[in-house]
Design a protein around this motif. Sequence first.
Motif, short mmCIF file in Angstrom:
data_model
loop_
_atom_site.label_atom_id
_atom_site.label_comp_id
_atom_site.label_asym_id
_atom_site.label_seq_id
_atom_site.Cartn_x
_atom_site.Cartn_y
_atom_site.Cartn_z
N GLU A 1 90.04 -39.99 56.66
CA GLU A 1 90.37 -41.37 57.07
C GLU A 1 89.30 -41.94 58.00
O GLU A 1 88.86 -43.08 57.83
N GLN A 2 88.89 -41.15 59.00
CA GLN A 2 87.85 -41.60 59.92
C GLN A 2 86.52 -41.84 59.18
O GLN A 2 85.85 -42.84 59.43
N ALA A 3 86.17 -40.90 58.31
CA ALA A 3 84.91 -41.03 57.58
C ALA A 3 84.92 -42.26 56.68
O ALA A 3 83.96 -43.04 56.68
N ALA A 4 86.00 -42.47 55.96
CA ALA A 4 86.11 -43.64 55.08
C ALA A 4 86.03 -44.93 55.88
O ALA A 4 85.37 -45.89 55.46
N VAL B 1 77.15 -43.51 56.25
CA VAL B 1 76.98 -43.33 54.81
C VAL B 1 77.38 -41.90 54.46
O VAL B 1 77.16 -40.98 55.25
N PHE B 2 78.00 -41.74 53.30
CA PHE B 2 78.31 -40.41 52.82
C PHE B 2 77.06 -39.78 52.22
O PHE B 2 76.31 -40.44 51.49
N VAL B 3 76.85 -38.50 52.51
CA VAL B 3 75.77 -37.72 51.90
C VAL B 3 76.43 -36.51 51.26
O VAL B 3 76.93 -35.63 51.95
N ASP B 4 76.45 -36.51 49.95
CA ASP B 4 77.08 -35.43 49.19
C ASP B 4 76.04 -34.34 48.96
O ASP B 4 75.02 -34.57 48.31
N ILE B 5 76.29 -33.16 49.52
CA ILE B 5 75.31 -32.08 49.45
C ILE B 5 75.64 -31.05 48.37
O ILE B 5 74.98 -30.02 48.27
N ARG B 6 76.66 -31.35 47.55
CA ARG B 6 77.03 -30.40 46.49
C ARG B 6 75.96 -30.34 45.42
O ARG B 6 75.14 -31.24 45.26
N ASP B 7 76.01 -29.28 44.65
CA ASP B 7 75.11 -29.08 43.52
C ASP B 7 75.38 -30.13 42.46
O ASP B 7 76.51 -30.57 42.28
N GLY C 1 83.04 -35.23 39.84
CA GLY C 1 82.87 -36.60 40.29
C GLY C 1 82.26 -36.64 41.67
O GLY C 1 81.92 -35.62 42.25
N ARG C 2 82.14 -37.86 42.19
CA ARG C 2 81.50 -38.03 43.49
C ARG C 2 82.14 -39.15 44.27
O ARG C 2 82.84 -39.98 43.70
N LEU C 3 81.90 -39.17 45.55
CA LEU C 3 82.40 -40.25 46.40
C LEU C 3 81.63 -41.52 46.06
O LEU C 3 80.40 -41.49 45.96
N PRO C 4 82.33 -42.63 45.88
CA PRO C 4 81.65 -43.88 45.56
C PRO C 4 80.60 -44.24 46.62
O PRO C 4 80.88 -44.19 47.81
N GLY C 5 79.40 -44.54 46.17
CA GLY C 5 78.33 -44.95 47.07
C GLY C 5 77.63 -43.84 47.82
O GLY C 5 76.71 -44.11 48.59
N ALA C 6 78.04 -42.61 47.61
CA ALA C 6 77.43 -41.49 48.34
C ALA C 6 75.98 -41.27 47.89
O ALA C 6 75.65 -41.41 46.71
N ILE C 7 75.16 -40.91 48.85
CA ILE C 7 73.80 -40.46 48.56
C ILE C 7 73.91 -39.00 48.17
O ILE C 7 74.58 -38.23 48.86
N HIS C 8 73.25 -38.59 47.09
CA HIS C 8 73.24 -37.18 46.74
C HIS C 8 72.00 -36.54 47.32
O HIS C 8 70.87 -36.98 47.06
N ALA C 9 72.18 -35.53 48.14
CA ALA C 9 71.08 -34.76 48.72
C ALA C 9 71.48 -33.30 48.61
O ALA C 9 72.24 -32.79 49.45
N GLU D 1 93.81 -36.37 48.37
CA GLU D 1 94.48 -37.51 48.98
C GLU D 1 94.53 -38.72 48.06
O GLU D 1 95.05 -39.76 48.43
N GLY D 2 93.95 -38.57 46.86
CA GLY D 2 93.98 -39.68 45.90
C GLY D 2 92.98 -40.77 46.20
O GLY D 2 93.13 -41.90 45.72
N ARG D 3 91.98 -40.46 46.98
CA ARG D 3 90.95 -41.45 47.32
C ARG D 3 90.05 -41.67 46.10
O ARG D 3 89.99 -40.84 45.21
N PRO D 4 89.33 -42.80 46.04
CA PRO D 4 88.52 -43.12 44.86
C PRO D 4 87.40 -42.11 44.60
O PRO D 4 86.78 -41.60 45.53
N VAL D 5 87.18 -41.84 43.33
CA VAL D 5 86.13 -40.92 42.88
C VAL D 5 85.41 -41.56 41.71
O VAL D 5 86.05 -42.10 40.81
N ASP D 6 84.09 -41.53 41.74
CA ASP D 6 83.30 -42.00 40.59
C ASP D 6 83.04 -40.84 39.66
O ASP D 6 82.89 -39.71 40.09
#
Length: 126
Positions: free
Chosen positions: A23-26, A35-41, A49-57, A121-126
């Motif tokens: 909740e805080q992060a969103a 900004v979200f930075v998704d560090i997964r493979d 899927g991924r968090l909408p708008g996340a940078i992939h690193a 939590e049912g949050r949006p996923v791309d």
Amino acid sequence: MAITPVKDMVMAAKAAITSLSTEQAAAEVAAGRAVFVDIRDVRELERDGRLPGAIHAPRGMLEFWVDPASPYHKEALATDKRLVLVCAGAWRSALATKTLQDMGMDNVAEMEGGFSAWKAEGRPVD
């Protein structure tokens, strides 16, 4: 030779970093403060899927991508906004957040529970 269990390393990292709830992060991202930075493979992104708008690193390149002196530096990570690191379950993100802090970054945090908590939590996923 005994090694330090990774669980112990994660717990030590979590004691030294900022962890935000989903909740805080969103809210920080929605307000334009983070900004979200998704560090997964990449295979995890394709599968789950991924968090909408996340940078992939990817975790293996993160330090190289944030370092302005690195030939692999990515401008998207050179921001005054908080970088909220996300992995599957908040273990890799805890270690990565601690590493970036050790590099001198103070605008970094991890998201508690990782992508798994976000999705549960049912949050949006791309």
